[in-house]
Design a protein around this motif. Structure first.
Motif, PDB file in Angstrom:
ATOM      1  N   CYS A   1      17.288 -13.346  55.408  1.00 25.15           N
ATOM      2  CA  CYS A   1      18.498 -14.010  54.922  1.00 25.15           C
ATOM      3  C   CYS A   1      19.623 -13.857  55.937  1.00 25.15           C
ATOM      4  O   CYS A   1      20.631 -13.169  55.694  1.00 25.15           O
ATOM      5  CB  CYS A   1      18.898 -13.443  53.566  1.00 25.15           C
ATOM      6  N   THR A   2      19.432 -14.464  57.111  1.00 29.34           N
ATOM      7  CA  THR A   2      20.435 -14.346  58.179  1.00 29.34           C
ATOM      8  C   THR A   2      21.170 -15.665  58.417  1.00 29.34           C
ATOM      9  O   THR A   2      21.773 -15.844  59.468  1.00 29.34           O
ATOM     10  CB  THR A   2      19.750 -13.886  59.482  1.00 29.34           C
ATOM     11  N   MET A   3      21.067 -16.587  57.458  1.00 33.98           N
ATOM     12  CA  MET A   3      21.738 -17.877  57.626  1.00 33.98           C
ATOM     13  C   MET A   3      23.260 -17.671  57.680  1.00 33.98           C
ATOM     14  O   MET A   3      23.814 -16.780  57.034  1.00 33.98           O
ATOM     15  CB  MET A   3      21.385 -18.822  56.465  1.00 33.98           C
TER      16      MET A   3
ATOM     17  N   GLU B   1      26.581 -21.343  53.841  1.00 35.24           N
ATOM     18  CA  GLU B   1      26.223 -21.196  52.433  1.00 35.24           C
ATOM     19  C   GLU B   1      25.105 -22.158  52.054  1.00 35.24           C
ATOM     20  O   GLU B   1      24.181 -21.798  51.313  1.00 35.24           O
ATOM     21  CB  GLU B   1      27.448 -21.430  51.562  1.00 35.24           C
ATOM     22  N   ALA B   2      25.143 -23.370  52.573  1.00 35.11           N
ATOM     23  CA  ALA B   2      24.130 -24.365  52.217  1.00 35.11           C
ATOM     24  C   ALA B   2      22.753 -23.929  52.703  1.00 35.11           C
ATOM     25  O   ALA B   2      21.757 -24.010  51.969  1.00 35.11           O
ATOM     26  CB  ALA B   2      24.505 -25.722  52.809  1.00 35.11           C
ATOM     27  N   ALA B   3      22.685 -23.450  53.942  1.00 33.50           N
ATOM     28  CA  ALA B   3      21.392 -23.014  54.488  1.00 33.50           C
ATOM     29  C   ALA B   3      20.884 -21.784  53.749  1.00 33.50           C
ATOM     30  O   ALA B   3      19.679 -21.626  53.512  1.00 33.50           O
ATOM     31  CB  ALA B   3      21.521 -22.727  55.981  1.00 33.50           C
ATOM     32  N   CYS B   4      21.785 -20.909  53.350  1.00 31.69           N
ATOM     33  CA  CYS B   4      21.394 -19.691  52.639  1.00 31.69           C
ATOM     34  C   CYS B   4      20.826 -20.036  51.271  1.00 31.69           C
ATOM     35  O   CYS B   4      19.766 -19.540  50.880  1.00 31.69           O
ATOM     36  CB  CYS B   4      22.609 -18.786  52.502  1.00 31.69           C
ATOM     37  N   ASN B   5      21.499 -20.896  50.530  1.00 32.52           N
ATOM     38  CA  ASN B   5      21.053 -21.227  49.180  1.00 32.52           C
ATOM     39  C   ASN B   5      19.783 -22.081  49.190  1.00 32.52           C
ATOM     40  O   ASN B   5      19.056 -22.132  48.190  1.00 32.52           O
ATOM     41  CB  ASN B   5      22.162 -21.960  48.430  1.00 32.52           C
ATOM     42  N   ALA B   6      19.477 -22.709  50.330  1.00 33.15           N
ATOM     43  CA  ALA B   6      18.259 -23.510  50.428  1.00 33.15           C
ATOM     44  C   ALA B   6      17.021 -22.613  50.483  1.00 33.15           C
ATOM     45  O   ALA B   6      15.913 -23.046  50.190  1.00 33.15           O
ATOM     46  CB  ALA B   6      18.314 -24.417  51.655  1.00 33.15           C
ATOM     47  N   GLU B   7      17.230 -21.355  50.845  1.00 35.80           N
ATOM     48  CA  GLU B   7      16.127 -20.399  50.889  1.00 35.80           C
ATOM     49  C   GLU B   7      15.985 -19.757  49.518  1.00 35.80           C
ATOM     50  O   GLU B   7      16.942 -19.176  48.987  1.00 35.80           O
ATOM     51  CB  GLU B   7      16.403 -19.328  51.951  1.00 35.80           C
TER      52      GLU B   7
ATOM     53  N   CYS C   1      25.206 -14.190  53.658  1.00 39.64           N
ATOM     54  CA  CYS C   1      23.892 -14.445  53.056  1.00 39.64           C
ATOM     55  C   CYS C   1      23.141 -13.129  52.927  1.00 39.64           C
ATOM     56  O   CYS C   1      23.099 -12.328  53.872  1.00 39.64           O
ATOM     57  CB  CYS C   1      23.093 -15.419  53.927  1.00 39.64           C
ATOM     58  N   MET C   2      22.542 -12.913  51.752  1.00 41.73           N
ATOM     59  CA  MET C   2      21.802 -11.677  51.520  1.00 41.73           C
ATOM     60  C   MET C   2      20.620 -11.957  50.589  1.00 41.73           C
ATOM     61  O   MET C   2      20.586 -12.977  49.896  1.00 41.73           O
ATOM     62  CB  MET C   2      22.717 -10.615  50.899  1.00 41.73           C
TER      63      MET C   2
ATOM     64  N   LYS D   1       7.629 -12.970  44.203  1.00 37.62           N
ATOM     65  CA  LYS D   1       7.918 -14.121  45.057  1.00 37.62           C
ATOM     66  C   LYS D   1       8.783 -13.762  46.259  1.00 37.62           C
ATOM     67  O   LYS D   1       8.855 -14.536  47.214  1.00 37.62           O
ATOM     68  CB  LYS D   1       8.599 -15.207  44.232  1.00 37.62           C
ATOM     69  N   CYS D   2       9.440 -12.645  46.194  1.00 30.97           N
ATOM     70  CA  CYS D   2      10.318 -12.261  47.304  1.00 30.97           C
ATOM     71  C   CYS D   2       9.980 -10.899  47.872  1.00 30.97           C
ATOM     72  O   CYS D   2      10.816 -10.261  48.514  1.00 30.97           O
ATOM     73  CB  CYS D   2      11.779 -12.284  46.843  1.00 30.97           C
ATOM     74  N   THR D   3       8.772 -10.428  47.632  1.00 27.83           N
ATOM     75  CA  THR D   3       8.366  -9.133  48.177  1.00 27.83           C
ATOM     76  C   THR D   3       7.897  -9.317  49.602  1.00 27.83           C
ATOM     77  O   THR D   3       7.050 -10.176  49.868  1.00 27.83           O
ATOM     78  CB  THR D   3       7.243  -8.506  47.333  1.00 27.83           C
TER      79      THR D   3
END
Length: 259
Positions: free
Chosen positions: A173-175, A178-184, A200-201, A256-258
């Motif tokens: 999560c290094t975007m 905000e848009a690129a971060c929330n797309a992940e 982004c975190m 899903k995020c491990t």
């Protein structure tokens, strides 16, 4: 008159021969038969040569004998001359180190050049080539070949080895937007009063005190309806009541995020 001496001797010899035959026929056959001769040892290399000419024709062999009695000789592997040796040999092997360059060293078939300087430089030393007369390695034994064949057959019967599963990439999560971060799926954009711009975190699944984040601010556990829970990518409904009762709880789906 009696028998003359000659006839008496012949009669005695015949009688003795008949007696020996009678005794031999009475013995067990295994006592009469001579024991089988032991097989001759298999000779190889220089020990195969039993004359000086044949020995000396082999570049790896030398005909030698005791210095005190040179009429006694044998064939032995060619080795560098040893000062003060008690052997006298047909071939005199020179001292390789007297060759001070690659060219002169290479002209002597018993020597080889051993470089020990930087690559491309002529620095090195001429040494006796102990490897030139090494015997050819023996082929693998029949037992070993059979074992290898069995292993290969079992491997063929088992089929190809399935590829290892591709490791799941770590959450990154290094975007910087905000848009690129929330797309992940596994990332969210968060901020607080000290950093209103935000960053982004990785998504936490639960509200973090003093942080305002873009995704499910109340977390999956705040969702009480199964349909709503399942509409979120990172939430999963866990039924805890009788089938069809609709009772359950919404949990964050960490799988899903491990990383």
């Amino acid at each position: 008159g009696g028998c003359d001496p000659i006839r008496r001797k012949m009669l005695a010899r015949v009688t003795l021969a008949l007696l020996v035959l009678a005794v031999a026929s009475a013995l067990p056959q295994r006592m009469v038969d001579a024991p089988a001769a032991a097989p001759a040892p298999v000779v190889s290399g220089c020990s195969l040569h039993n004359t000086s000419d044949v020995c000396n024709d082999d570049s790896c062999c030398n005909w030698c004998g005791p210095t005190v009695n040179t009429s006694i000789g044998f064939c032995m592997p060619t080795i560098p001359a040893v000062p003060g040796t008690a052997l006298t040999c047909s071939k005199t092997i020179g001292d390789c180190k007297t060759n001070t360059d690659v060219s002169s060293c290479g002209s002597d078939p018993t020597c080889k050049w051993a470089p020990f300087g930087p690559p491309g430089t002529p620095v090195g030393m001429c040494v006796y080539d102990w490897d030139r007369c090494k015997p050819t390695p023996a082929p693998a034994s029949t037992f070993k070949k059979a074992a290898q064949a069995r292993i290969a057959k079992k491997a063929a019967e088992a089929g190809p080895i399935p590829p290892a599963p591709t490791p799941k990439p770590k959450v990154n999560c290094t975007m910087i937007t905000e848009a690129a971060c929330n797309a992940e799926t596994c990332c969210e954009w968060c901020g607080n009063v000290f950093s209103p711009i935000g960053w982004c975190m990785p998504i936490t699944g639960k509200p973090v005190p003093s942080l305002t984040c873009s995704k499910s601010p109340e977390g999956c556990e705040a969702i009480k309806v199964e349909a709503t829970c399942e509409s979120y990518d990172l939430c999963a409904w866990l039924p805890i009541g009788p089938p069809g009762s609709g009772m359950g709880t919404c949990l964050f789906n960490w799988a899903k995020c491990t990383a």
